[in-house]
Design a protein around this motif. Structure first.
Motif, PDB file in Angstrom:
ATOM      1  N   MET A   1       0.853  -1.331   0.176  1.00 17.17           N
ATOM      2  CA  MET A   1      -0.014  -0.040   0.169  1.00 17.17           C
ATOM      3  C   MET A   1       0.794   1.303  -0.091  1.00 17.17           C
ATOM      4  O   MET A   1       1.956   1.257   0.777  1.00 17.17           O
ATOM      5  N   THR A   2       0.578   2.088  -0.853  1.00 15.54           N
ATOM      6  CA  THR A   2       1.494   3.346  -1.027  1.00 15.54           C
ATOM      7  C   THR A   2       0.568   4.669  -0.660  1.00 15.54           C
ATOM      8  O   THR A   2      -0.498   4.810  -0.783  1.00 15.54           O
ATOM      9  N   GLN A   3       1.038   5.413   0.450  1.00 10.29           N
ATOM     10  CA  GLN A   3       0.402   6.712   0.759  1.00 10.29           C
ATOM     11  C   GLN A   3       0.475   7.745   0.067  1.00 10.29           C
ATOM     12  O   GLN A   3       1.693   7.711  -0.706  1.00 10.29           O
ATOM     13  N   LEU A   4      -0.424   8.611  -0.222  1.00 11.65           N
ATOM     14  CA  LEU A   4      -0.223   9.702  -1.126  1.00 11.65           C
ATOM     15  C   LEU A   4       0.746  10.690  -0.685  1.00 11.65           C
ATOM     16  O   LEU A   4       1.180  10.972   0.516  1.00 11.65           O
ATOM     17  N   THR A   5       1.768  11.261  -1.491  1.00 10.37           N
ATOM     18  CA  THR A   5       2.836  12.199  -1.116  1.00 10.37           C
ATOM     19  C   THR A   5       2.528  13.511  -1.696  1.00 10.37           C
ATOM     20  O   THR A   5       3.269  14.458  -1.400  1.00 10.37           O
ATOM     21  N   ARG A   8      -4.273  14.456  -5.465  1.00  7.21           N
ATOM     22  CA  ARG A   8      -4.537  13.865  -6.662  1.00  7.21           C
ATOM     23  C   ARG A   8      -5.703  14.201  -7.105  1.00  7.21           C
ATOM     24  O   ARG A   8      -6.575  14.654  -6.242  1.00  7.21           O
TER      25      ARG A   8
END
Length: 139
Positions: A1-5, A8
């Protein structure tokens, strides 16, 4: 899982209007209750079928097509349907589940869920269709 940086643009659509691809050899009429068949294609709702996902907004004739050739535009909202002659909903059923008798008729008993009874008037049984999950526990 990737968190927003970073921010968007998240795709959005109105949850009261949905599209579903139509089953092969199927004709859907405007104003009819629609369910998905066992393979996930839109078909007219039936007593022995699956729960309703919406009400068809315009005629869709996929009678000569294959699964998924056409898409139906469905609305999830409150609609008036015919009341069953053999298992009629009454004012005591307001707030309870309405079941599918056919794609234009709801009943007090059954297995395929049409939605929740909101009112009963001269226009018919007003049913809130497809806007939230409904489960029914065995008695």
């Amino acid at each position: 899982m990737t968190q927003l940086t970073q921010g968007r643009l998240t795709p959005r659509r109105n949850g009261d209007q949905v599209g579903h691809v139509v089953a092969a050899a199927t004709l859907l009429f405007t104003g009819g209750l629609v369910a998905l068949n066992a393979t996930g294609f839109a078909v007219p709702a039936t007593k022995a079928g699956r729960n309703v996902v919406g009400v068809n907004e315009c005629d869709v004739d996929n009678s000569k097509g294959a699964d998924g050739d056409l898409q139906a535009s469905l609305r999830r909202d409150c609609f008036a349907f015919d009341n069953s002659a053999t298992s009629a909903c009454t004012r005591l059923d307001i707030g309870a589940v309405a079941y599918v008798e056919d794609d234009s008729t709801v009943a007090r008993t059954g297995t395929a869920i049409a939605g929740v009874v909101v009112d009963i008037t001269d226009e018919g049984v007003w049913v809130d269709v497809g806007r939230y999950p409904i489960t029914v526990e065995a008695a």
